[in-house]
Each structure stands twice: as structure tokens, then as C-alpha cells.
Write an enzyme that holds these catalytic residues in place. Structure first.
Site, PDB file in Angstrom:
ATOM      1  N   SER A 100     -23.721  -5.814 -43.329  1.00  0.00           N
ATOM      2  CA  SER A 100     -24.751  -5.357 -44.259  1.00  0.00           C
ATOM      3  C   SER A 100     -24.100  -4.965 -45.581  1.00  0.00           C
ATOM      4  CB  SER A 100     -25.531  -4.196 -43.642  1.00  0.00           C
ATOM      5  OG  SER A 100     -26.702  -3.948 -44.391  1.00  0.00           O
ATOM      6  N   ASN A 101     -24.789  -4.190 -46.376  1.00  0.00           N
ATOM      7  CA  ASN A 101     -24.245  -3.800 -47.688  1.00  0.00           C
ATOM      8  C   ASN A 101     -24.676  -2.378 -48.018  1.00  0.00           C
ATOM      9  OD1 ASN A 101     -26.906  -3.953 -49.086  1.00  0.00           O
ATOM     10  ND2 ASN A 101     -26.718  -6.082 -48.416  1.00  0.00           N
TER      11      ASN A 101
END
Ligand code: CTP
Length: 401
Positions: free
Chosen positions: A209-210
Site C-alpha cells: 500500500s502507500n
């Protein structure tokens, strides 16, 4: 902003949650509204009128026979000047009285005399709320156009856990903003917003993810709601509460987000893609947890995700975001053209205090006609309104075509 200068009549009834209404009154004053508090006789058993007077700096109403009131006929004047009436907490007894149209106290009289929208926030024991009598009363008030927020699930004064808690002040504020904004400049429009960072599974416990917190997308969704739009928010899991009055669709991956966006844009006037979509995902997510191996290096193969903005086209305004760490304007313009967007919100993630996971953002708005609006560092909510100002202009141009 929608709240400044508005007249809010806050009805407080006899519940242990009455103390939360003090915090609500304080928040409303902070948002520069004029708050008139009406307390029922039993509310005064839980909280002293002085608490409300101290935060609102105004007289507290509630005694129908008050001889020294500064208002002419209290309930009539309160009813007339109200932009909204909020009843929080609302007990089963008050709800029953209001459903029956009773007028034996200032709150009952005011509610009967007002044309303003009414927001009801019930708070009581879970069984009392579940009781068909209360359910029928709430349904009758809804049928009269009242808006109901909560009650929430949680620990109740009785020590039991159930549905009966007054919703939190933040949710009450959202509901008040939403109701007051109903006839705003996006009334009758449908807006789809995406938010958060997608989660691309590696195995059942791990994902890629980020750093996106979802704050920018949620701010856009709330701002659009507060201007009268019907809002669908397509969100990855975030730490943020679901905004009142917004239809939230939760997704994890880019592919799920693409499917949800395709579905939601069918009736939309605008799509605002604030989500940070992973460009790549693991090629073969494992059904079982991947165990550590002897090798020092593990190579994970990634495949390209669909580009949602590039793929979803239609007769609606399409807005993208470009988070860049260098060559801000060139990169943003390249995306604007490549994805044939109407507008791109370019932000430099290297600016201190701006961008991911914080409350502020600094951006430049670039549109397809070459107009450029460089904005200073501001709250994400303010930036959201700037973006919507542009969207409204673009919608107007579309109609004129
Ligand atoms: N976006 C999208 N689908 C993707 C990737 C991005 O819809 N698979 C959207 C984002 O929500 C954003 C805009 O496209 O509104 C720009 O995203 P960004 O990731 O910055 O652009 P990319 O084209 O992926 O460029 P790069 O990652 O090279 O910066």
C-alpha cells in the site's frame, strides 16, 4: 463555510448524554454559529444551564412561563430565527411527545412553530430504542422530513452494550453541516469521490500500500455533501469515520475500486479521484501465508494495475490528483493530457506540512483549457471547496455547450 452566521436552536433533553451537548454547543460556537439552547426540565437535572450559558454566552431557554425573557414570545421567536433545530440528546419521552405534536414546554412549542430542518439525535437504553413504540415515533418524525442521526452502538449508562448511545460531536457537526447545505450550489448533483491508498494483497496477511490517509478524499466528499450534492465515497480502509449522509463503498484493491467507480459514475456529474491507486500489484497473491525461506533475497513479481481514471470515461467532469516530488507542473500537465482530464490537482509532496497524512495541502489547479490557479497552503477542507468551485464552473461550461 456553511455554518458561520447560522442560527442553531439546540434542544437538550434529560439524558446522561446531555453533557455531550455542551461540547456540541462549544463546537457550534467555534464554527461561528449563534446557538440558542432550550433545556427541558429533566435536562436540567443532568447538566446546569450555566454550563451552556458559559459556552454560548447567551441566555438559556426552557421555562414557558419565564417572566423576564428578553424575547417577545420565546418559542415563536426562536422558531422563526432558527436555520436548523437540533435535538441532542433526544430521549424516548421527548421523541414520543414530539411525534404526538405536544406543546407543553418551550422545545415542543418551538418544534411546532418552526419551518427549519430538524435533526434528531436519540440517546437511550437499547431496549427503549428497540421498543416498537419508539421505533414508530422515530419513523413518524422521519416521515415528516426530520433527519435522524444515530443512536450509535456502544456501552450504555446501564453498563449494557447496545444501540442507544448519542453519536459523537464530530458526527453531529457533520449532520448539521449536511442539513444546512442541502440547497447549496451542488444541490441535485451527484459526485463520486475516491479516497485512501489501495491495498494489493501479497498473501492473506500482507499487502502493498502507500502513505495515503484518505483525508483529502474525505474532505472533498464532506465539502460536496455540505454544498448539497449526493455523494458516493469509494474508500479503502482508513482511520476516518464514515461521513454522515455520504454513501460509502469500501474497497481494498485497484481492481475493486475500478469496479466500484464504474458502477457509481453511471448517474454522476463528477468523478474526483483523490485515491492513491497502486500502479502495480503482486502477480500471484498467495492463498496461504508465505513462510520465510532460507534465501536472503525474495523477489516479488508485480503486474500493472488498471488505470481507473484513464479507463472510466463518460459525460461527467473528471478530476485527477498528481502527487509529485519533482517537476510538479510538467508532470501534472502530462497526466491531465494523457488521461484527458477536465482538471488536475497538482501537489508537491516535498512541501513541508503539505500532502500525505497531514491536515493541510498546497496545490495548483490546472484545467484542460490551460487555466492555472496556484493556491497557498490551506486546510484540506478549504482546498476541497476550491476544487469544487472549479468543478461547478466546469459543469456550467458543459451545460452551456
Ligand atoms: N489513478 C488511477 N488509476 C491508477 C493510478 C492512478 O485512477 N492505476 C489516478 C489517481 O487517483 C490520480 C491520478 O490518476 O487521480 C494520478 O495518479 P498518479 O499515480 O500520480 O499518476 P500515474 O499516472 O500513475 O503516474 P506516476 O505514478 O508515474 O506518477
Amino acid at each position: 463555510m456553511t455554518l458561520a452566521g447560522k442560527n442553531v436552536v439546540l434542544g437538550v433533553t434529560g439524558s446522561i448524554a446531555a453533557f455531550k451537548a455542551v461540547a456540541l454547543a462549544s463546537e457550534l460556537v467555534r464554527a461561528r454559529t449563534l446557538v440558542d439552547v432550550i433545556m427541558t426540565a429533566s435536562a436540567r437535572q443532568f447538566v446546569a444551564p450555566l454550563s451552556f450559558q458559559a459556552v454560548t454566552h447567551r441566555s438559556i431557554f426552557g421555562d414557558v412561563f419565564a417572566a423576564n425573557s428578553e424575547l417577545n414570545i420565546e418559542h415563536v421567536e426562536l422558531a422563526e430565527r432558527a436555520d436548523i433545530v437540533v435535538i441532542a440528546p433526544a430521549t424516548a419521552n421527548t421523541i414520543a411527545k414530539l411525534a404526538a405534536g405536544m406543546a407543553d414546554d418551550v422545545l415542543g412549542c418551538t418544534v411546532l412553530a418552526t419551518d427549519a430542518p430538524i435533526l434528531l439525535a436519540p440517546a437511550m437504553d437499547a431496549h427503549m430504542f428497540d421498543n416498537p413504540a419508539t421505533q414508530e415515533n422515530v419513523a413518524r418524525l422521519r416521515a415528516r422530513g426530520w433527519e435522524v442521526v444515530g443512536p450509535a452502538a456502544g456501552r450504555l449508562a446501564s453498563g449494557l452494550v447496545g444501540v442507544g448511545r448519542l453519536v459523537e460531536v464530530e458526527e453531529l457537526m457533520g449532520a448539521i453541516r449536511a442539513l444546512l447545505g442541502r440547497s447549496g450550489d451542488l444541490a441535485g448533483r451527484s459526485v463520486v469521490v475516491t479516497a485512501g491508498g489501495t491495498q494489493e494483497p501479497i498473501d492473506p496477511v500482507r499487502y502493498i500500500s502507500n502513505r495515503s490517509s484518505g483525508k483529502m478524499g474525505y474532505a472533498v466528499a464532506e465539502a460536496a455533501r455540505d454544498r448539497g450534492a449526493q455523494v458516493t465515497l469509494i474508500s479503502t480502509p482508513t482511520a476516518l469515520p464514515a461521513p454522515f449522509g455520504v454513501q460509502v463503498v469500501y474497497v481494498n484493491t485497484a481492481e475493486q475500486m475500478l469496479a466500484a467507480v464504474r458502477d457509481a459514475v453511471q448517474e454522476a456529474d463528477a468523478l474526483i479521484m483523490a485515491a492513491a491507486v497502486a500502479d502495480y500489484r503482486p502477480a500471484r497473491p498467495s492463498a496461504e501465508k508465505i513462510k520465510k525461506a532460507d534465501a536472503d533475497v525474495w523477489q516479488l513479481e508485480l503486474v500493472k494495475n488498471p488505470d481507473i481514471l484513464a479507463q472510466v470515461r463518460g459525460d461527467f467532469v473528471r478530476v485527477g490528483f498528481a502527487a509529485e516530488s519533482q517537476h510538479l507542473l510538467e508532470n501534472a500537465l502530462a497526466k491531465l493530457h494523457a488521461k484527458q482530464l477536465d482538471l488536475i490537482v497538482a501537489n508537491d509532496i516535498s512541501t513541508p506540512g503539505s500532502g500525505f497524512a497531514v491536515d493541510d495541502n498546497q496545490a495548483v489547479l490546472l484545467d484542460a483549457q490551460g487555466e492555472r490557479l496556484a493556491l497557498p497552503l490551506m486546510a484540506k477542507r478549504e482546498l476541497a471547496d476550491q476544487i469544487l468551485n472549479k468543478v461547478i464552473k466546469l459543469l456550467g461550461q458543459r451545460r452551456a455547450k
